[in-house]
Scaffold this motif. Structure first.
Motif, short mmCIF file in Angstrom:
data_model
loop_
_atom_site.label_atom_id
_atom_site.label_comp_id
_atom_site.label_asym_id
_atom_site.label_seq_id
_atom_site.Cartn_x
_atom_site.Cartn_y
_atom_site.Cartn_z
N ILE A 194 0.83 -1.21 0.00
CA ILE A 194 0.00 0.00 0.00
C ILE A 194 0.87 1.25 0.00
CG2 ILE A 194 -1.58 1.35 1.45
CD1 ILE A 194 -2.95 -1.29 2.17
N LEU A 195 1.95 1.24 0.75
CA LEU A 195 2.85 2.40 0.78
C LEU A 195 3.48 2.65 -0.60
CD1 LEU A 195 4.65 1.89 4.21
CD2 LEU A 195 3.27 3.86 3.56
N LYS A 196 3.83 1.58 -1.30
CA LYS A 196 4.47 1.72 -2.60
C LYS A 196 3.50 2.20 -3.67
CE LYS A 196 7.97 -1.82 -1.68
NZ LYS A 196 8.44 -3.19 -2.00
N GLN A 197 2.23 1.79 -3.55
CA GLN A 197 1.23 2.15 -4.56
C GLN A 197 1.09 3.66 -4.73
OE1 GLN A 197 -2.40 0.14 -3.56
NE2 GLN A 197 -1.59 -1.90 -4.00
N ASP A 198 1.04 4.38 -3.63
CA ASP A 198 0.83 5.83 -3.68
C ASP A 198 2.13 6.62 -3.58
OD1 ASP A 198 -2.07 5.80 -3.82
OD2 ASP A 198 -2.01 5.05 -1.77
N GLY A 199 3.26 5.91 -3.56
CA GLY A 199 4.55 6.59 -3.45
C GLY A 199 4.82 7.17 -2.09
N ASN A 200 4.00 6.78 -1.09
CA ASN A 200 4.21 7.31 0.26
C ASN A 200 5.45 6.72 0.93
OD1 ASN A 200 2.03 9.17 0.58
ND2 ASN A 200 0.61 7.44 0.74
N ASP A 201 5.95 5.62 0.36
CA ASP A 201 7.18 5.05 0.93
C ASP A 201 8.36 6.01 0.74
OD1 ASP A 201 6.95 4.62 -1.84
OD2 ASP A 201 8.41 2.98 -1.77
N LYS A 202 8.24 6.96 -0.21
CA LYS A 202 9.30 7.95 -0.42
C LYS A 202 9.23 9.08 0.61
CE LYS A 202 10.35 5.72 -4.19
NZ LYS A 202 11.53 4.81 -4.20
N LEU A 203 8.03 9.24 1.21
CA LEU A 203 7.82 10.30 2.20
C LEU A 203 7.97 9.78 3.63
CD1 LEU A 203 4.69 11.98 0.56
CD2 LEU A 203 7.10 12.62 0.29
N CYS A 204 8.14 8.47 3.76
CA CYS A 204 8.28 7.85 5.07
C CYS A 204 9.64 7.17 5.20
CB CYS A 204 7.16 6.82 5.30
SG CYS A 204 5.50 7.53 5.35
N TRP A 205 10.07 6.95 6.44
CA TRP A 205 11.33 6.23 6.68
C TRP A 205 10.97 4.76 6.78
CZ3 TRP A 205 15.79 8.50 10.00
CH2 TRP A 205 16.87 7.60 10.04
N ILE A 206 11.16 4.03 5.69
CA ILE A 206 10.79 2.62 5.62
C ILE A 206 12.05 1.78 5.44
CG2 ILE A 206 9.40 0.88 4.42
CD1 ILE A 206 7.77 3.07 5.82
N SER A 207 12.24 0.80 6.33
CA SER A 207 13.40 -0.08 6.25
C SER A 207 12.98 -1.50 6.66
CB SER A 207 14.53 0.44 7.16
OG SER A 207 15.66 -0.41 7.08
N PRO A 208 12.40 -2.25 5.72
CA PRO A 208 11.94 -3.61 6.04
C PRO A 208 13.09 -4.62 6.00
CG PRO A 208 11.44 -3.10 3.76
CD PRO A 208 12.07 -1.86 4.34
N ARG A 209 12.92 -5.70 6.74
CA ARG A 209 13.87 -6.81 6.68
C ARG A 209 13.07 -8.11 6.66
NH1 ARG A 209 15.79 -5.25 12.72
NH2 ARG A 209 14.08 -6.19 13.89
N GLU A 210 13.67 -9.17 6.14
CA GLU A 210 12.96 -10.42 5.95
C GLU A 210 13.04 -11.34 7.16
OE1 GLU A 210 14.38 -12.26 2.42
OE2 GLU A 210 13.59 -10.71 1.08
N GLN A 211 14.04 -11.15 8.01
CA GLN A 211 14.24 -12.05 9.14
C GLN A 211 14.38 -11.24 10.43
OE1 GLN A 211 17.46 -14.77 8.59
NE2 GLN A 211 16.97 -16.02 10.36
N TRP A 212 13.70 -11.72 11.49
CA TRP A 212 13.73 -11.03 12.78
C TRP A 212 15.12 -11.14 13.40
CZ3 TRP A 212 14.15 -13.00 17.95
CH2 TRP A 212 13.90 -12.04 18.95
N GLN A 213 15.59 -10.04 13.96
CA GLN A 213 16.89 -10.01 14.61
C GLN A 213 16.70 -9.65 16.08
OE1 GLN A 213 19.14 -7.14 12.38
NE2 GLN A 213 19.14 -8.36 10.51
N PRO A 214 17.09 -10.56 17.01
CA PRO A 214 16.83 -10.31 18.43
C PRO A 214 17.66 -9.20 19.05
CG PRO A 214 18.14 -12.30 18.15
CD PRO A 214 17.74 -11.85 16.77
#
Length: 443
Positions: free
Chosen positions: A288-308
């Protein structure tokens, strides 16, 4: 000659009067008229050192240097503190002082002690083998001990009332927590301990049956249980809901309001730094963030694996994201409640919370039917709740046209609420312990 001396004396007297008037004006009026912004700018540049407090964020400003609760808000804040203390003193009037020792054997204990009780620990080094602190609330003297060197059989209670802080989130933690409960049980049977309460980091699915046998209501010895997540056991009689708090195991610090936290313009609309699980609402959120380009206006840093564990760099990035974003996106994980909610509150970034129940046994209790997050909701948390991330684009569009002054007022409201939330928990915790332990005191 006499006339010249007379004129000279008159001139000196007039000069003295003018100097006196100027001095009086400077002392009584000049300081008051000094613009507060100038003072604040000086503090922000480091002209005065921050109030020393272990575990506090480095950028924190001391309460004597600057207070974000200005004017009527400041008076209201002081009034609430005074009222709360009056209520606590009234509830403990006529009761003798007593001591409670807290054994912190889970990271959630640091949230209780450093964030809710605002207590200090000695030594300040988080890697120390043994750390301790003392505090007093109402008529109760608290001592807190934690660290790897605090193990069953090697400590003795200096008081007859103990609160055990335990981790019951997974099987290995449950085995260790059980050892502590059996040790406490032996102390009770040998009359070395009289009262025991437990603060439990519960299982995220609310599978906590292992601890039921130790509750006094089931024939055990634990008089009170404070448990995280929306456990159906919560009855506000002997089982109470407790907040998850910030991730102290990742060394998230105690943060206090500063001028910049409240008043500065933040460059990002929102933030999300975390693990994105496959086929989860977090994946939907990213799309949803990528669809409207809002990911460019937000600090988004996803990762695929949880790090304790956090590195110094990742912790700094995360804190910066919170402090530089107006909103913090809080999608559900294994449970709806997450550390991110409380960390956003600490930073003045409004949590946008996915308000849906997760799988498991958590849910409505016998006394409340507002799950999930019933503790936060019951205390009027000023969050943005969404049932679906499809609501997010409209929220962000509204955010784009919200002016800075409105955001400042919202931050103040959030920070004030969070202070009130922690203060109320401290008073409630103490009142519950005093009511239960003192009324059942055999001594």
């Amino acid at each position: 000659m006499r006339l010249t001396r007379k004129r000279l004396c008159s001139f000196l007297i007039a000069l003295y009067c003018l100097f006196s008037l100027y001095a009086a004006y400077y002392v009584f009026l000049g300081y008051r008229r000094r613009p507060p912004a100038a003072i604040s700018r000086g503090l922000r540049k480091g002209a005065a050192p921050a109030r020393e407090r272990r575990g506090r964020a480095e950028s924190t400003l001391g309460s004597e240097e600057w207070n974000p609760w200005e004017g009527d808000e400041k008076n209201e804040h002081r009034h609430r503190v005074k009222t709360s203390l009056q209520i606590l003193n009234k509830s403990t009037k006529g009761k003798t002082d007593h001591g409670v020792q807290i054994w912190g054997k889970a990271a959630i204990g640091l949230y209780l002690w450093e964030h809710i009780f605002e207590g200090l620990l000695d030594p300040a080094d988080v890697t120390a083998q043994w750390r301790e602190g003392k505090s007093m609330v109402g008529r109760t003297h608290y001592s807190f001990i934690t660290g790897p060197a605090v193990i069953p059989g090697y400590i003795s209670a200096d008081v007859n009332s103990v609160v055990l802080v335990l981790n019951g989130r997974e099987k290995a933690k449950v085995l260790y927590a059980t050892q502590w409960l059996l040790y406490a049980q032996n102390l009770v049977l040998s009359q070395k301990l009289q009262h025991v309460a437990v603060v439990l980091l519960g299982n995220e699915h609310c599978d906590n049956d292992w601890v039921a046998q130790f509750l006094k209501s089931n024939g055990g010895f634990v008089e009170l249980l404070f448990i995280t997540y929306d456990s159906p056991w919560v009855n506000d009689v002997d089982v109470f809901q407790w907040p998850l708090g910030v991730a102290t195991y990742r060394n998230f610090p105690v943060m206090e309001a500063s001028w910049s936290m409240v008043y500065d313009k933040r460059p990002y609309l929102c933030n999300f730094l975390g693990t994105v699980y496959k086929n989860s609402s977090r994946q939907e959120l990213m799309n949803i963030l990528k669809q409207d380009g809002n990911d460019k206006l937000c600090w988004i840093s996803p990762r695929e694996q949880w790090q304790p564990q956090e590195t110094n760099e990742s912790l700094k990035n995360y804190q910066d994201a919170l402090l530089q974003s107006d909103l913090t996106l809080c999608p559900v994980g294994v449970n709806t409640e997450c550390y991110r909610i409380y960390e956003a509150c600490s930073s003045g970034s409004v949590p946008v919370v996915e308000d849906v129940m997760t799988a498991g046994r958590c849910g409505n209790t016998s006394t409340q039917h507002s799950a999930p997050l019933q503790l936060l909701k019951s205390m009027g948390a000023p969050f943005i709740f969404v049932k679906s991330w499809k609501e997010l684009p409209a929220i962000l569009e509204k955010e784009k046209i919200t002016n800075l002054q409105e955001k400042i007022q919202r931050r103040k409201m959030l920070l004030q609420w969070y202070q009130h939330f922690k203060r109320e928990l401290k008073l409630k915790f103490t009142n519950i312990l005093e009511r239960s332990f003192l009324m059942n005191n055999k001594g």
